[in-house]
Enzyme design. Sequence first.
Site, PDB file in Angstrom:
ATOM      1  N   HIS A  15       0.782  -1.343  -0.037  1.00 20.54           N
ATOM      2  CA  HIS A  15      -0.241  -0.200  -0.056  1.00 20.54           C
ATOM      3  C   HIS A  15       0.740   1.402   0.001  1.00 20.54           C
ATOM      4  O   HIS A  15       0.414   2.384  -0.423  1.00 20.54           O
ATOM      5  CB  HIS A  15      -0.768   0.007   1.266  1.00 20.54           C
ATOM      6  CG  HIS A  15      -1.983  -0.990   1.094  1.00 20.54           C
ATOM      7  ND1 HIS A  15      -3.238  -0.972   2.025  1.00 20.54           N
ATOM      8  CD2 HIS A  15      -2.250  -1.834   0.203  1.00 20.54           C
ATOM      9  CE1 HIS A  15      -4.117  -1.710   1.564  1.00 20.54           C
ATOM     10  NE2 HIS A  15      -3.465  -2.189   0.583  1.00 20.54           N
ATOM     11  N   HIS A  23      -3.785   3.263  -4.526  1.00 26.31           N
ATOM     12  CA  HIS A  23      -2.551   3.679  -3.557  1.00 26.31           C
ATOM     13  C   HIS A  23      -1.487   4.704  -4.069  1.00 26.31           C
ATOM     14  O   HIS A  23      -0.828   5.439  -3.349  1.00 26.31           O
ATOM     15  CB  HIS A  23      -1.863   2.268  -2.938  1.00 26.31           C
ATOM     16  CG  HIS A  23      -2.783   1.400  -2.490  1.00 26.31           C
ATOM     17  ND1 HIS A  23      -3.437   1.528  -1.281  1.00 26.31           N
ATOM     18  CD2 HIS A  23      -3.347   0.066  -2.873  1.00 26.31           C
ATOM     19  CE1 HIS A  23      -4.203   0.544  -1.067  1.00 26.31           C
ATOM     20  NE2 HIS A  23      -4.298  -0.232  -2.151  1.00 26.31           N
TER      21      HIS A  23
END
Length: 151
Positions: free
Chosen positions: A104, A139
Amino acid sequence: MNELKPGIIIGCDHAALTLKEIVKTHLIRQAGYEVEDVGVHDESSVNYPDYGIKVAASVSEHRFDRGILLCGTGLGMSMVANRFAHVRAALCNDLFSAAMSRRHNDANILVMGGRVIGDVLAIEIVNTWLNTAFEGGRHQTRLDQFDNINP
Ligand code: RB5
């Protein structure tokens, strides 16, 4: 001869010298990376920012794609490293954080605390961190926002 993977720059303070040597040996002998070691090389008391700056500046200036920093807790090194542009330093003293920091956050510096975790866990964290890919997509959109922060 085996082809070496891209280099990793590593640094620590006196509180994490033993762990740094273990991680460095693992990176070279087991994982097959070239390692640039900026120190420390003995247990004399030092100021951790001096070593955090060396590693973070190298990653910030794209001389290395990945870096590893170690101090007693990992806190000071992560604070220093995240002052640098393009650095996403992640303090990971557990495996879940190590995986998520890559998936992420596309973390480019791994930070660990030599007084917090043992060497076996640290090696697992390093392996997970090196071998987990960034997922991109939403992300990346969030990481792009970092470049527009003007406090
Ligand atoms: C050194 O005593 C210690 O403060 C340092 O290694 C680190 O934990 C700082 O965040």
